[in-house]
Scaffold this active site. Structure first.
Site, PDB file in Angstrom:
ATOM      1  N   HIS A  93     -10.757  -0.991  51.143  1.00  0.00           N
ATOM      2  CA  HIS A  93      -9.009   0.105  51.750  1.00  0.00           C
ATOM      3  C   HIS A  93      -9.059   1.336  51.089  1.00  0.00           C
ATOM      4  O   HIS A  93      -8.833   1.357  49.783  1.00  0.00           O
ATOM      5  CB  HIS A  93      -8.221  -1.036  52.663  1.00  0.00           C
ATOM      6  CG  HIS A  93      -6.970  -0.698  51.484  1.00  0.00           C
ATOM      7  ND1 HIS A  93      -6.160   0.028  51.249  1.00  0.00           N
ATOM      8  CD2 HIS A  93      -6.971  -1.452  50.381  1.00  0.00           C
ATOM      9  CE1 HIS A  93      -5.711  -0.312  50.265  1.00  0.00           C
ATOM     10  NE2 HIS A  93      -5.749  -1.649  50.241  1.00  0.00           N
ATOM     11  N   CYS A  94      -8.631   2.385  51.640  1.00  0.00           N
ATOM     12  CA  CYS A  94      -7.763   3.439  51.074  1.00  0.00           C
ATOM     13  C   CYS A  94      -6.864   3.816  51.723  1.00  0.00           C
ATOM     14  O   CYS A  94      -6.338   2.401  52.391  1.00  0.00           O
ATOM     15  CB  CYS A  94      -9.101   4.415  51.222  1.00  0.00           C
ATOM     16  SG  CYS A  94      -9.526   4.907  53.016  1.00  0.00           S
ATOM     17  N   TRP A  95      -6.377   4.506  51.642  1.00  0.00           N
ATOM     18  CA  TRP A  95      -4.778   4.900  52.534  1.00  0.00           C
ATOM     19  C   TRP A  95      -4.899   4.900  54.652  1.00  0.00           C
ATOM     20  O   TRP A  95      -4.256   3.988  55.168  1.00  0.00           O
ATOM     21  CB  TRP A  95      -4.287   6.501  52.586  1.00  0.00           C
ATOM     22  CG  TRP A  95      -3.066   6.675  53.639  1.00  0.00           C
ATOM     23  CD1 TRP A  95      -3.409   8.080  54.218  1.00  0.00           C
ATOM     24  CD2 TRP A  95      -2.069   6.088  53.667  1.00  0.00           C
ATOM     25  NE1 TRP A  95      -2.005   7.962  54.633  1.00  0.00           N
ATOM     26  CE2 TRP A  95      -1.336   7.276  54.930  1.00  0.00           C
ATOM     27  CE3 TRP A  95      -1.659   5.310  53.289  1.00  0.00           C
ATOM     28  CZ2 TRP A  95      -0.139   6.621  55.362  1.00  0.00           C
ATOM     29  CZ3 TRP A  95      -0.430   4.664  54.069  1.00  0.00           C
ATOM     30  CH2 TRP A  95       0.329   5.431  54.572  1.00  0.00           C
TER      31      TRP A  95
END
Length: 346
Positions: A93-95
């Site tokens: 995941h990222c932001w």
């Protein structure tokens, strides 16, 4: 192609899988999903540069710059990911579940990873859940002057099968000027909220949850407003133990630590103690008379706690006198008191 999953799917079905957070180190330190491992796509400076180019030039220019930064790291991404997920099954995941996480996930899949999932809307989706999952619950709030052994009582209650949310343990601080002694660095307030939710989600909200009475902040972190308001609106069981008994407990908890830390903590409350009492406390500390030091510092902390107690509704304060700080006996007494009076939260 990597498969997108919702944050709810991750929490329900993939929590035990290795989780890779590809945001920058600065983003990760500020707040992350508990258990996630940071394999940053960009360093803090690189992320800032890419963002500047995006704003000042164009999205394509920012993408091109991003590739310049990322390409030399591609093999290291694989190596580090294999170390985290040797079975080549992983969640990323990222932001906001955008380009960073999908590009990273695709790179893993192109290089032998068999199952790669991406959390839709990323860390932002987790924060939405973490901040909005405390709707209906019952709490029993345990209060008492500094040195009453409230944390020891909570641990004893937990050993007896009661549900306990230890805010000070999660905050890595005991709440006073001496509160950092015995702990490492505190989390950020954002990470404290994340860790708090992580503990909370495993509790049965149909049954009471024991919480220690606290100020709005514990060291440098703030208690979420919705939880603090609930604590203040709830009944408070205040255990009343003599200053002398509490001083003995403080000696056992703090005297084994190094004296410079204790001296620094005394200096931090010197304005409240006054110059004479501060000098006396430091002199007693130099003489290894930790009991006298504890008695002097309790003069300040008892007044501080009483000031906060005076702001509460008297009808919601129950005072229970206890002889000493024996946590096993006190936990039993408290349980019997609650069972008798049926104070299980509101």
């Amino acid at each position: 192609m990597p498969i997108d999953i919702t944050i709810t799917q991750y929490l329900n079905d993939f929590e035990d899988w290795p989780l890779i957070d590809v945001r920058s180190p600065g983003e990760f330190i500020k707040g992350h999903i508990p258990g996630a491992i940071n394999i940053e796509l960009f360093s803090n400076d690189e992320r800032a540069h890419v963002g500047t180019v995006y704003k000042q030039q164009s999205q394509q220019a920012a993408i091109d710059l991003g590739y310049q930064y990322v390409n030399p790291k591609l093999q290291s991404f694989i190596d580090r990911s294999k170390a985290i997920a040797p079975n080549k099954k992983v969640v990323v995941h990222c932001w906001r579940g955008g380009m960073r996480s999908h590009a990273f996930a695709q790179h893993l899949q192109d290089n032998g990873f068999t199952e790669v999932y991406v959390i839709e809307k990323g860390y932002k989706a987790f924060r939405g859940i973490a901040l909005n999952s405390f709707d209906e619950y019952k709490i029993n709030v345990l209060g008492g002057y500094t040195g009453s052994g409230k944390t020891h009582i909570l641990n004893e209650l937990k050993d007896r099968g009661e549900q306990v949310l230890d805010l000070e343990f999660i905050a890595k601080h005991k709440g006073s000027a001496f509160g950092s002694i015995g702990y490492g660095q505190q989390p950020t307030t954002e990470q404290f909220e994340n860790n708090l939710y992580w503990e909370w989600r495993n509790l049965n909200t149909n049954h009471p949850i024991w919480i220690e009475d606290e100020s709005p902040n514990i060291g440098n972190v703030n208690i979420p407003q919705y939880l603090f308001q609930k604590m203040r609106a709830n009944k408070l069981l205040f255990i009343d133990i003599s200053k002398e008994e509490r001083a003995k407990l403080l000696v056992n908890e703090y005297a084994l630590d190094n004296k410079p830390k204790l001296a620094d903590a005394i200096q931090r409350i010197s304005k409240r103690l006054g110059p004479q009492r501060t000098k006396e406390a430091l002199d007693f500390l130099e003489q290894d008379n930790f009991y006298k030091v504890a008695l002097i510092t309790l003069e300040y902390y008892d007044k501080y706690y009483l000031k906060g107690l005076a702001k509460r509704d008297e009808d919601k304060i129950e005072i229970l006198k206890l002889e000493d700080t024996d946590s096993k006996r006190n936990a039993q007494t408290i349980l019997e008191y609650y069972q008798k009076h049926l104070y299980v939260g509101i």
